[in-house]
Design an enzyme around this catalytic site. Sequence first.
Site: not given
Length: 333
Positions: A54, A176, A205, A215, A283, A292
């Site tokens: 990453y 994972q 995800s 969104k 994330g 949230e």
Amino acid sequence: MEFRHLGRSGMIISEIAYGNWITHGSQIEEDTAAACIRAALDAGITTFDTADVYAEGRAEAVLGRALRGERREGLEIFTKVYFPTGPGRNDLGLSRKHIMASIDASLRRLQTDYVDLYQAHRYDTATPLEETMAAFADVVHSGKAHYIGVSEWTAEQIRAGHALARELHVPLVSNQPQYSALWRVIEEEVVPTSEELGIGQVVFSPIAQGVLTGKYQLGAAPPAGSRATDERGSGFVARFLRDDVLERVQQLKPLADQAGLSLAQLAVAWVLQNGNVSAAIIGASRPEQITENVAASGVKLDAELLGRMEEILAPVVERNPGKTAENAPKLRG
């Protein structure tokens, strides 16, 4: 925050984990990344997932600096190895050489003596599985990792890896995979195999790269700064940006309202209804996103609501178990 065992192991982790793929070291500044990690800690998250690849190692370094000063025994830090970390022929894969170099480099960046879980980021077709598992066993026996896991392995690969891990007396406890209400390819083969072997899913995800937040609107350009506008993540989200998918996601809004949840909270809560899921990785590019999404912890969705979700999403859900192997690298180089 609710907590669960990682597979059939004795280690307990927060059922919502914080992951820093794409964001830390690349998409957001370090002070914002640190604020997100502080928000995660404040929300009760104790489990943090990263990988050596990453942001070319910067994500691990950012996480290590942000967690400095925290009580190490109170955290569960996960990282991964497989993808290229340098220009050399041996700077990738699951060879003994790469694993041994990578674990030491990850520990330096994370500023810790050990990781709680060391994961094979993909299956390596170019290295004998026996070599890979023996190297992982040495990592565990040396005290540099407590447990081992895999990521996006097929059921057959998981079974073979688990058998070798038992022979070598190391705990292979997790997988994972990508998993969400829209991407359910693990349910037919990977989950039953994992349940049999005592392996838990630490899924990434859960909000389908942001699509399940609602969104992304039908006929509208993706919001500025969203995953769909970032070249590092746009390939993952593109599969969900179809008109039929976006239309059906909007139909979930009344169900979320009925449950007193946002669409994002509904998506994370849905993933956590699966008993084989040990944690859902979230994330964030802003601390408020963590606040949230953490509200999904402990939510129990009733059978009627789950049935309505199934009816709405059924025509657009991907269930083909072959997608796990299809999306895995066939060759290292």
